[in-house]
Design an enzyme around this catalytic site. Structure first.
Site, PDB file in Angstrom:
ATOM      1  CD  GLU A  22       1.437  11.626 -19.349  1.00  0.00           C
ATOM      2  OE1 GLU A  22       1.802  12.789 -19.511  1.00  0.00           O
ATOM      3  OE2 GLU A  22       0.389  11.161 -19.818  1.00  0.00           O
ATOM      4  CD  GLU A  40       3.147  23.058 -24.859  1.00  0.00           C
ATOM      5  OE1 GLU A  40       3.835  22.646 -23.902  1.00  0.00           O
ATOM      6  OE2 GLU A  40       1.934  22.784 -25.001  1.00  0.00           O
ATOM      7  CG  HIS A  87      -5.610  19.848 -21.409  1.00  0.00           C
ATOM      8  ND1 HIS A  87      -4.925  18.777 -20.872  1.00  0.00           N
ATOM      9  CD2 HIS A  87      -4.971  20.149 -22.561  1.00  0.00           C
ATOM     10  CE1 HIS A  87      -3.911  18.468 -21.661  1.00  0.00           C
ATOM     11  NE2 HIS A  87      -3.913  19.275 -22.690  1.00  0.00           N
ATOM     12  CE  LYS A 108       7.077  15.580 -25.666  1.00  0.00           C
ATOM     13  NZ  LYS A 108       5.780  15.987 -26.121  1.00  0.00           N
ATOM     14  CE  LYS A 160       1.385  12.040 -23.486  1.00  0.00           C
ATOM     15  NZ  LYS A 160       1.042  13.133 -22.554  1.00  0.00           N
ATOM     16  NE  ARG A 202      -3.907  -7.066 -34.705  1.00  0.00           N
ATOM     17  CZ  ARG A 202      -4.397  -7.870 -35.638  1.00  0.00           C
ATOM     18  NH1 ARG A 202      -3.653  -8.154 -36.690  1.00  0.00           N
ATOM     19  NH2 ARG A 202      -5.593  -8.379 -35.528  1.00  0.00           N
ATOM     20  NE  ARG A 247       5.071  11.964 -22.836  1.00  0.00           N
ATOM     21  CZ  ARG A 247       5.097  11.460 -24.049  1.00  0.00           C
ATOM     22  NH1 ARG A 247       5.542  10.218 -24.235  1.00  0.00           N
ATOM     23  NH2 ARG A 247       4.686  12.143 -25.099  1.00  0.00           N
TER      24      ARG A 247
HETATM   25  N1  GLY Z   1       2.644  17.175 -24.518  1.00  0.00           N
HETATM   26  C1  GLY Z   1       2.966  16.448 -23.367  1.00  0.00           C
HETATM   27  C2  GLY Z   1       3.594  15.129 -23.632  1.00  0.00           C
HETATM   28  O1  GLY Z   1       3.979  14.847 -24.753  1.00  0.00           O
HETATM   29  O2  GLY Z   1       3.709  14.323 -22.739  1.00  0.00           O
END
Ligand code: GLY
Length: 352
Positions: free
Chosen positions: A227, A177, A242, A217, A135, A113, A231
């Site tokens: 998010e 990016e 995508h 970032k 992420k 966990r 974000r």
């Molecule tokens: N790559 C987009 C983010 O990390 O939210």
């Protein structure tokens, strides 16, 4: 060395300009057990086998690129952690590009966990984007990145030494990016890249570009780790990007697909948000200058197929496709209710 803090579910530093080998050594001293997760090409490039052998630490060798983010690979990582009797005080160190940090971070998020993990990104895309923000995840039959967790690393060590052997194609893909970051939040990135006449010039200012991109970032992720909304601005160019990546069967670099998506999102921003056409042109020309694609072959990427993928994207809501747009440089807005005819006409403008 410069450190930028990210305040997510934990607070951690992104170190830029830190020697990765001495960093790895310090991690070995800080934990009883360490497992390095890295792809074969990175292991060879950094002589990681030799270093791991001298430090007495095991390595999990992943397949290359996006292939490593699958269930079979994560299961093999879990099995190895079991064999090594990994406990809560042990840690995983991911050395590689975005796919490796996604996989290793997810292994760390799920083992017992949650155990500690550290990121040592080796590609420009990994340094400015994938390794920061927590992420983590894998791809499944249901889609890309649908299984995962928001789970931050304990630190990120960016050593630009890795970029020396990064191919021009991969460096350019990372620049997509960086360019995105400039248009959503930091015009000084655009100024810096506009002053570069070639990819080699951009390589020469890589560390400055990384510092600026990481700062953006870190700020966005610290304000909205999970998010909720803000974000999402990091997804400028990613809605169509995508879908293109999916239609290409992941044969395009993520940054290449995003580059086409950025051009599309800028055209849509002109129609929906009144973005000045000169900004659309400057974005497109900047991408092209660094060898990035900005158009599609309609035979390979039919509109109906892209539209279907975008409607199924996790960013779409109630079947409505959501785009991130810009009203001007650094002025982001959401485009929620796009007219299908308008989307199709923007697609026509990016057809080669
Ligand atoms: N790559 C987009 C983010 O990390 O939210």
């Amino acid at each position: 060395m410069l450190s930028i803090k990210v305040n997510a579910e934990i607070s951690y530093d992104v170190h830029i300009g830190l020697d990765w080998k001495s960093h790895l050594q310090s991690l070995v001293s800080a934990h009883k057990k360490i497992l390095i997760v890295a792809p074969a090409t990175t292991i060879e490039l950094g002589n990681i086998s030799g270093i791991a052998h001298s430090l007495g630490i095991p390595i999990f060798e992943t397949p290359d690129a996006e292939n490593q983010k699958d269930f079979a690979t994560i299961e093999r990582v879990w099995n190895l952690l079991g064999e090594l009797e990994f406990g809560r005080r042990d840690a995983i160190v991911a050395i590689g590009g975005g796919a490796t940090t996604d996989l290793a971070g997810f292994a760390a998020a799920t083992w017992l966990r949650g155990i500690a993990w550290y990121a040592i990104p080796t590609t420009l895309a990994g340094m400015v984007d994938a390794s920061i923000g927590g992420k983590t995840g894998i791809n499944t039959g249901a889609g890309k990145n649908l299984v995962g967790s928001f789970y931050s690393p304990q630190s990120v060590c960016i050593d630009t030494w890795w970029l020396k052997s990064l191919s021009d194609r991969d460096f350019s893909a990372g620049l997509a990016e960086v360019i995105k970051t400039g248009f959503i939040k930091d015009p000084s990135i655009i100024d810096l890249l506009e002053s570069c006449a070639s990819l080699d010039d951009a390589r020469a200012v890589a560390e400055e570009l990384i510092v600026k991109s990481v700062a953006v970032k870190a700020e966005v992720v610290s304000a909205d780790f999970k998010e909720g909304k803000l974000r999402e601005i990091l997804n400028f160019g990613h809605t169509l990007g995508h879908a293109i990546e999916k239609s290409a069967g992941y044969s395009l670099r993520h940054g290449e697909a995003v580059s086409i998506g950025l051009h599309f999102a800028a055209l849509l921003s002109k129609e929906s948000l009144g973005l000045n056409p000169e900004v659309v042109t400057s974005l497109r020309e900047l991408l092209r200058k660094f060898g990035l694609p900005t158009s599609v072959d309609p035979g390979a990427y039919p509109w109906e197929e892209l539209l279907e993928s975008m409607a199924g994207d996790k960013k779409s809501r109630d079947g409505r496709i959501r785009f991130i747009g810009i009203r001007g440089i650094g002025e982001v807005d959401w485009i929620e209710s796009s007219d299908p005819a308008l989307l199709a006409s923007c697609y026509e403008k990016i057809v080669a």
